[in-house]
Scaffold this active site. Sequence first.
Site, mmCIF file in Angstrom:
data_model
loop_
_atom_site.group_PDB
_atom_site.id
_atom_site.type_symbol
_atom_site.label_atom_id
_atom_site.label_comp_id
_atom_site.label_asym_id
_atom_site.label_seq_id
_atom_site.Cartn_x
_atom_site.Cartn_y
_atom_site.Cartn_z
ATOM 1 C CG LEU A 150 -71.705 8.298 -87.912
ATOM 2 C CD1 LEU A 150 -71.076 7.161 -88.702
ATOM 3 C CD2 LEU A 150 -70.645 9.319 -87.523
ATOM 4 C CG ASP A 151 -74.447 14.343 -91.077
ATOM 5 O OD1 ASP A 151 -75.110 14.531 -90.038
ATOM 6 O OD2 ASP A 151 -73.623 15.163 -91.523
ATOM 7 C CD GLN A 152 -80.559 9.110 -95.221
ATOM 8 O OE1 GLN A 152 -81.063 10.224 -95.079
ATOM 9 N NE2 GLN A 152 -81.175 8.131 -95.854
ATOM 10 C CB THR A 154 -71.359 10.640 -92.684
ATOM 11 O OG1 THR A 154 -71.427 11.989 -93.144
ATOM 12 C CG2 THR A 154 -69.988 10.396 -92.086
#
Length: 338
Positions: A150-152, A154
Amino acid sequence: MVAEIGTEGKRPLLDWVLERNPQTPRTRAKQWIRAGRVSVRGMVLRRPHQLLADPGEGLELLGRQAAALECGGGWQIHSRLALVHLDGSLAVVNKGAGLLSLPLARRELSALSILADFLAGRLKAKEPAFGARTLPAAYRRLQPLPVHRLDQYTSGLMCMALNGVARHALIEQLQTRTMKRVYVAFVEGPPVASQGTWRHWLKLTDDELRQGVLPEAMGKNGVREAKEAITHYEVLEQYALADGKSWVTKLRLRLETGRKHQIRVQAAHSGLPLIGDQWYNPRYDPRTKPPIDFPRQALHAETLTLEHPEQPGRRLSWTAELPQDLKRLEANLVAGRL
């Protein structure tokens, strides 16, 4: 019975297990291996006929607790990471916003490094009621392996494998699009339809930090490194802002593909940039005051559904409720305070 001998003195794992446990029936020894109860030099092996040299003292029969742990609503093993599921081949965690999924440098804190520290006994769950519980010894030598990320900034659910065979099976599910990943997002503006599908061709910038959307013709004609991105969306709620002219929409989104920043760039390209997205929402330029003050992209990985990597046919699903920052955002939208 003569044991099967492989190349260069290697023998099946099953033979080594039987040699050290001569009173054990062959069928039971196979069950031990397939259940994840046999490790060699700290790595759980699950293929009875895997050839290997004499493991010596590195072969270990693990406790029965390696089958699965009941994590209830989640064990908070770090302020930004909760353990949702754990067995001998699979871990599912609920990641908080701001935490990296995987370390970018060797010593950076990430969901992967936190889970590794917990499995090794270097971290304890932060739940007060957990004090009496002890992580079974069978897990102490397992090493989490990355599957997706996951994006940092998110939040939400992601999975990790605990052995190479499981990792291969989980990555295959991503590639064949049988792993189901569902997100919730808060975006600016109303969509043109209550549900639909975004199909775009994406290409990373040269530094691989951002995505760009290519014209369809360029993507289909084989522009180097262009990848198709497909996301299905449905409207959950719409909120009018205090100015009487603007709207925020709560969307549920299902990934069919899984490209970097996929939802964020597709939403922005479709005229629905995420609240708080400082990369793809132009109204969050740090030099100007944003329309809604929110410190990160309003995106949460809500549901994860997959087939257990070593139990074919067994589908598992987890859901993570919105974190507190998104709950507060929604409460303010409902109350008309934004």
